[in-house]
Every structure is written in C-alpha cells, then in structure tokens.
Design a protein around this motif. Structure first.
Motif, PDB file in Angstrom:
ATOM      1  N   GLY A 193      38.020  41.626  30.737  1.00  0.00           N
ATOM      2  CA  GLY A 193      37.387  41.539  32.051  1.00  0.00           C
ATOM      3  C   GLY A 193      37.780  40.280  32.787  1.00  0.00           C
ATOM      4  N   ALA A 194      36.960  39.901  33.766  1.00  0.00           N
ATOM      5  CA  ALA A 194      37.241  38.733  34.609  1.00  0.00           C
ATOM      6  C   ALA A 194      36.405  37.551  34.153  1.00  0.00           C
ATOM      7  N   ARG A 195      37.001  36.353  34.261  1.00  0.00           N
ATOM      8  CA  ARG A 195      36.307  35.115  33.932  1.00  0.00           C
ATOM      9  C   ARG A 195      36.970  33.978  34.707  1.00  0.00           C
ATOM     10  N   ALA A 196      36.223  32.933  34.948  1.00  0.00           N
ATOM     11  CA  ALA A 196      36.799  31.753  35.576  1.00  0.00           C
ATOM     12  C   ALA A 196      37.768  31.112  34.585  1.00  0.00           C
ATOM     13  N   GLY A 197      38.922  30.698  35.049  1.00  0.00           N
ATOM     14  CA  GLY A 197      39.895  30.055  34.168  1.00  0.00           C
ATOM     15  C   GLY A 197      41.219  29.855  34.863  1.00  0.00           C
ATOM     16  N   ASP A 198      42.081  29.093  34.188  1.00  0.00           N
ATOM     17  CA  ASP A 198      43.379  28.766  34.764  1.00  0.00           C
ATOM     18  C   ASP A 198      44.487  28.957  33.724  1.00  0.00           C
ATOM     19  N   ASP A 199      44.350  29.995  32.893  1.00  0.00           N
ATOM     20  CA  ASP A 199      45.336  30.281  31.858  1.00  0.00           C
ATOM     21  C   ASP A 199      46.616  30.839  32.473  1.00  0.00           C
ATOM     22  N   ALA A 200      47.679  30.848  31.679  1.00  0.00           N
ATOM     23  CA  ALA A 200      48.919  31.498  32.101  1.00  0.00           C
ATOM     24  C   ALA A 200      48.666  33.005  32.210  1.00  0.00           C
ATOM     25  N   ALA A 201      49.378  33.661  33.130  1.00  0.00           N
ATOM     26  CA  ALA A 201      49.171  35.090  33.352  1.00  0.00           C
ATOM     27  C   ALA A 201      50.500  35.763  33.680  1.00  0.00           C
ATOM     28  N   ASP A 202      50.519  37.096  33.534  1.00  0.00           N
ATOM     29  CA  ASP A 202      51.711  37.876  33.868  1.00  0.00           C
ATOM     30  C   ASP A 202      52.005  37.815  35.364  1.00  0.00           C
ATOM     31  N   VAL A 203      50.944  37.796  36.166  1.00  0.00           N
ATOM     32  CA  VAL A 203      51.092  37.769  37.617  1.00  0.00           C
ATOM     33  C   VAL A 203      50.001  36.879  38.203  1.00  0.00           C
ATOM     34  N   THR A 204      50.361  36.118  39.227  1.00  0.00           N
ATOM     35  CA  THR A 204      49.410  35.239  39.908  1.00  0.00           C
ATOM     36  C   THR A 204      49.328  35.652  41.367  1.00  0.00           C
ATOM     37  N   LEU A 205      48.111  35.879  41.828  1.00  0.00           N
ATOM     38  CA  LEU A 205      47.865  36.246  43.213  1.00  0.00           C
ATOM     39  C   LEU A 205      47.099  35.108  43.873  1.00  0.00           C
ATOM     40  N   THR A 206      47.556  34.675  45.034  1.00  0.00           N
ATOM     41  CA  THR A 206      46.941  33.545  45.725  1.00  0.00           C
ATOM     42  C   THR A 206      46.549  33.963  47.134  1.00  0.00           C
ATOM     43  N   ALA A 207      45.316  33.634  47.515  1.00  0.00           N
ATOM     44  CA  ALA A 207      44.826  33.952  48.858  1.00  0.00           C
ATOM     45  C   ALA A 207      43.570  33.135  49.133  1.00  0.00           C
TER      46      ALA A 207
ATOM     47  N   THR B 213      48.764  45.738  51.905  1.00  0.00           N
ATOM     48  CA  THR B 213      48.794  45.289  53.293  1.00  0.00           C
ATOM     49  C   THR B 213      48.606  43.777  53.378  1.00  0.00           C
ATOM     50  N   ALA B 214      47.696  43.244  52.570  1.00  0.00           N
ATOM     51  CA  ALA B 214      47.475  41.797  52.563  1.00  0.00           C
ATOM     52  C   ALA B 214      48.751  41.066  52.159  1.00  0.00           C
ATOM     53  N   PHE B 215      49.469  41.605  51.184  1.00  0.00           N
ATOM     54  CA  PHE B 215      50.731  41.007  50.747  1.00  0.00           C
ATOM     55  C   PHE B 215      51.778  41.096  51.865  1.00  0.00           C
ATOM     56  N   MET B 216      51.910  42.266  52.461  1.00  0.00           N
ATOM     57  CA  MET B 216      52.933  42.482  53.486  1.00  0.00           C
ATOM     58  C   MET B 216      52.687  41.642  54.745  1.00  0.00           C
ATOM     59  N   THR B 217      51.428  41.311  55.013  1.00  0.00           N
ATOM     60  CA  THR B 217      51.112  40.516  56.202  1.00  0.00           C
ATOM     61  C   THR B 217      51.015  39.018  55.898  1.00  0.00           C
ATOM     62  N   GLY B 218      51.286  38.627  54.646  1.00  0.00           N
ATOM     63  CA  GLY B 218      51.297  37.221  54.284  1.00  0.00           C
ATOM     64  C   GLY B 218      49.948  36.622  53.937  1.00  0.00           C
ATOM     65  N   LYS B 219      48.898  37.438  53.892  1.00  0.00           N
ATOM     66  CA  LYS B 219      47.577  36.930  53.524  1.00  0.00           C
ATOM     67  C   LYS B 219      47.459  36.698  52.022  1.00  0.00           C
TER      68      LYS B 219
END
Length: 96
Positions: free
Chosen positions: A41-55, A72-78
């Motif tokens: 599941g989801a948890r707060a953390g800063d471990d290495a990951a396969d993919v990183t999404l920033t927004a 759409t968020a990716f394509m518009t730069g968000k």
C-alpha cells in the motif's frame, strides 16, 4: 511528515481499497514530502522506486479524486515522470 502527505497517504490507500501496487512508485509532492506505493500500500517515505512522479499537492489531489487524468497531467506538464514508463502506465490504470 506534513498533513498534506498524511492526507495523500490516506486517500491513496482508500482508493486502492486494501490492494497494493505491483512494483514501487514514489509520489513527490512539491514542498511537502513524498509517498511510496508498493505491494503493501501507500506510506510516507523517500525510498528508491521503479518510477517517480512529481507534482504539486493540488495536481495529486485532483488525480487521486478522479478530477484529473494522470496522462493529461503529464502531457500538460503538471506531472513529471522519471523512471519506468511501463510502471507509470500501470499506475495510471490502478488510480483510474
């Protein structure tokens, strides 16, 4: 961790309905912190990951609530994506 990160962890876990994610993904919320999503599941953390999404917090909130399409968020730069694009596409399907 910030209240925004904690709220996002709760929202992600609720959206996943107790399911995890096959792989690892990191959500970096600008100015707030980051979340790791994996098989447990989801948890707060800063471990290495396969993919990183920033927004921004607003963009992630809209994605988690279904008001913003991740592609759409990716394509518009968000939303920026770094790492395994296949994992990012699988993640978009999981969050839809």
């Amino acid at each position: 961790m910030s209240d925004i990160v904690n709220g996002a962890v709760e929202a992600l876990n609720a959206k996943l309905g107790g399911q995890g994610f096959d792989g690892t993904a990191k959500f970096v919320i600008d100015g707030e912190g980051s979340i790791i999503l994996d098989a447990s599941g989801a948890r707060a953390g800063d471990d290495a990951a396969d993919v990183t999404l920033t927004a921004t917090a607003e963009t992630f909130q809209a994605i988690f609530e279904g008001d913003e399409n991740p592609t759409t968020a990716f394509m518009t730069g968000k939303l920026t994506i770094d790492g395994d694009m296949g994992a990012a596409m699988k993640l978009a399907g999981t969050l839809a």
